[in-house]
Design a protein around this motif. Structure first.
Motif, mmCIF file in Angstrom:
data_model
loop_
_atom_site.group_PDB
_atom_site.id
_atom_site.type_symbol
_atom_site.label_atom_id
_atom_site.label_comp_id
_atom_site.label_asym_id
_atom_site.label_seq_id
_atom_site.Cartn_x
_atom_site.Cartn_y
_atom_site.Cartn_z
ATOM 1 N N HIS A 137 -12.335 26.854 19.082
ATOM 2 C CA HIS A 137 -13.440 26.856 18.939
ATOM 3 C C HIS A 137 -14.430 27.819 19.408
ATOM 4 N N GLU A 138 -15.008 28.889 19.304
ATOM 5 C CA GLU A 138 -15.807 29.446 19.924
ATOM 6 C C GLU A 138 -15.867 29.193 21.701
ATOM 7 N N ARG A 139 -14.209 29.142 22.084
ATOM 8 C CA ARG A 139 -14.799 29.022 23.805
ATOM 9 C C ARG A 139 -15.532 30.375 24.850
ATOM 10 N N THR A 140 -14.571 31.417 23.821
ATOM 11 C CA THR A 140 -15.348 32.288 24.382
ATOM 12 C C THR A 140 -16.406 32.644 23.819
ATOM 13 N N CYS A 141 -17.576 32.777 24.981
ATOM 14 C CA CYS A 141 -18.971 32.883 24.133
ATOM 15 C C CYS A 141 -19.165 34.509 23.929
ATOM 16 N N CYS A 142 -20.730 34.726 23.775
ATOM 17 C CA CYS A 142 -20.747 36.371 23.401
ATOM 18 C C CYS A 142 -21.730 36.772 24.750
ATOM 19 N N ARG A 143 -21.139 37.672 25.225
ATOM 20 C CA ARG A 143 -21.852 37.978 26.836
ATOM 21 C C ARG A 143 -21.798 39.739 26.458
ATOM 22 N N GLU A 144 -22.635 40.161 27.891
ATOM 23 C CA GLU A 144 -22.271 41.808 27.568
ATOM 24 C C GLU A 144 -21.474 42.103 28.313
ATOM 25 N N SER A 145 -20.765 41.271 29.129
ATOM 26 C CA SER A 145 -20.368 41.841 30.067
ATOM 27 C C SER A 145 -18.698 41.160 29.981
ATOM 28 N N LEU A 146 -18.753 40.516 28.322
ATOM 29 C CA LEU A 146 -18.231 39.980 28.115
ATOM 30 C C LEU A 146 -15.962 41.268 27.654
ATOM 31 N N LEU A 147 -15.161 40.632 28.332
ATOM 32 C CA LEU A 147 -14.721 41.476 28.669
ATOM 33 C C LEU A 147 -13.918 41.800 26.916
ATOM 34 N N PRO A 148 -12.606 42.570 26.899
ATOM 35 C CA PRO A 148 -12.240 43.202 26.435
ATOM 36 C C PRO A 148 -11.024 42.262 25.412
ATOM 37 N N ARG A 149 -10.532 41.948 25.769
ATOM 38 C CA ARG A 149 -9.275 41.123 26.211
ATOM 39 C C ARG A 149 -9.851 39.279 25.482
ATOM 40 N N ALA A 150 -11.241 39.142 26.304
ATOM 41 C CA ALA A 150 -11.776 38.050 25.434
ATOM 42 C C ALA A 150 -12.179 38.584 24.405
ATOM 43 N N ALA A 151 -12.654 39.111 24.292
ATOM 44 C CA ALA A 151 -13.825 39.895 22.847
ATOM 45 C C ALA A 151 -12.042 39.480 21.345
ATOM 46 N N SER A 152 -10.975 39.817 22.355
ATOM 47 C CA SER A 152 -9.307 40.117 21.206
ATOM 48 C C SER A 152 -9.681 38.664 20.583
ATOM 49 N N LEU A 153 -9.518 37.636 22.167
ATOM 50 C CA LEU A 153 -8.569 35.950 22.057
ATOM 51 C C LEU A 153 -9.774 35.212 20.912
ATOM 52 N N CYS A 154 -10.847 35.678 20.800
ATOM 53 C CA CYS A 154 -11.947 35.073 20.394
ATOM 54 C C CYS A 154 -12.289 35.446 18.856
ATOM 55 N N ARG A 155 -11.702 37.082 18.574
ATOM 56 C CA ARG A 155 -11.289 37.601 17.026
ATOM 57 C C ARG A 155 -10.453 37.002 16.374
ATOM 58 N N ARG A 156 -9.289 36.866 17.442
ATOM 59 C CA ARG A 156 -8.333 35.475 16.983
ATOM 60 C C ARG A 156 -7.809 34.710 16.488
ATOM 61 N N TYR A 157 -8.562 34.133 17.234
ATOM 62 C CA TYR A 157 -8.984 32.590 16.780
ATOM 63 C C TYR A 157 -9.911 32.410 15.890
ATOM 64 N N LYS A 158 -10.690 33.174 15.360
ATOM 65 C CA LYS A 158 -11.390 32.607 14.412
ATOM 66 C C LYS A 158 -10.736 33.384 13.151
ATOM 67 N N LEU A 159 -10.255 34.422 12.941
ATOM 68 C CA LEU A 159 -8.924 34.668 12.199
ATOM 69 C C LEU A 159 -7.811 33.240 12.318
ATOM 70 N N VAL A 160 -7.575 32.503 13.560
ATOM 71 C CA VAL A 160 -6.463 32.276 12.898
ATOM 72 C C VAL A 160 -6.794 30.595 11.915
ATOM 73 N N TYR A 165 -7.716 26.914 7.354
ATOM 74 C CA TYR A 165 -8.395 26.742 6.442
ATOM 75 C C TYR A 165 -7.788 27.121 4.655
ATOM 76 N N VAL A 166 -7.111 28.197 5.080
ATOM 77 C CA VAL A 166 -7.002 28.224 3.704
ATOM 78 C C VAL A 166 -5.594 27.350 3.492
ATOM 79 N N ILE A 167 -4.286 27.659 3.931
ATOM 80 C CA ILE A 167 -3.440 26.909 4.182
ATOM 81 C C ILE A 167 -3.313 25.410 4.021
ATOM 82 N N MET A 168 -4.408 25.168 4.539
ATOM 83 C CA MET A 168 -4.662 23.571 4.376
ATOM 84 C C MET A 168 -4.562 23.459 2.997
#
Length: 244
Positions: A137-160, A165-168
């Motif tokens: 959960h939010e292991r990737t912080c919001c920074r100006e220098s955030l790499l695109p791959r890290a941002a993609s992982l963050c979005r993926r974690y939030k979606l998962v 929640y929905v499955i459970m």
């Protein structure tokens, strides 16, 4: 409301939104404790007592933890580490609240052979969800220098996390189909509908003013409907004229 932020960042509410986020769950702390006490008083045997404790603890914890987190996030913004831990705890509590909400139905209603395993499967699901939140959960912080791959992982974690929640929330509901007594099913469906509808606002910070507070209201309505069903069909003493 403030402007919408990138998916790898946490939305920062306005002062009014902070206040609404706190109030919309703080108002339900005392009613949840009182309602839990009523179920405990109405309990006639050990399993009813245990189920009342589990459900009451999950219900009250949801509102208490959420209120504490939003209050710290609003008034103690310099306590970033504390705020982050409370945010994680707030997300973890949701898993156990879902499990606790099913506990009275799974413990007190007659179930089919396969469905009876859901009594312990749902707690394993809650534990897995908790571990996931702890590590991702939010292991990737919001920074100006955030790499695109890290941002993609963050979005993926939030979606998962949202999918978990929905499955459970829906998977254990399948055991209702194995219950000979289906009293309370309309209320369970209605409560689930409000939870699902509220998720639209849960993901709308920066698009809809007070979106998170509105999500809180939908949670309160859904929880209220489910509480009524538990009280009405599992704990309330039957009148002499009512069929058993």
């Amino acid at each position: 409301m403030n402007h919408r932020v990138p998916s790898n960042c946490r939305y920062q509410p306005t002062e009014y939104e902070h206040a609404a986020n706190c109030a919309t769950h703080a108002l339900w702390i005392l009613p949840s404790i009182l309602g839990s006490s009523i179920l405990y008083i109405l309990s006639d045997d050990q399993w009813e007592t245990i189920s009342a404790w589990i459900y009451g603890f999950g219900l009250s914890s949801l509102f208490i933890v959420s209120t504490i987190f939003h209050t710290i996030s609003w008034k103690k913004r310099h306590l970033r580490t504390v705020e982050h831990c409370l945010h994680m705890f707030d997300r973890m509590v949701i898993y156990f609240f879902i499990a606790a909400s099913y506990a009275p139905w799974l413990n007190l209603r007659e179930l089919g052979p396969w469905a009876s395993h859901m009594r312990w499967i749902i707690w394993i699901m809650a534990s897995i969800g908790t571990v996931y939140v702890f590590f991702f959960h939010e292991r990737t912080c919001c920074r100006e220098s955030l790499l695109p791959r890290a941002a993609s992982l963050c979005r993926r974690y939030k979606l998962v996390e949202l999918v978990c929640y929905v499955i459970m929330g829906f998977f254990p509901a399948l055991v209702i189909l194995s219950m000979p007594n289906r009293d309370g099913l309309p209320e369970l469906v209605a409560g689930g509908f409000f939870y699902c509808l509220g998720m639209v606002f849960f993901k709308s910070d920066g698009r809809i003013p007070f979106a998170h507070a509105i999500w809180h209201l939908f949670v309160a309505i859904g929880a209220g409907i489910h509480y009524y069903a538990i009280w009405r069909y599992l704990y309330r003493p039957l009148d002499a004229s009512e069929p058993r």
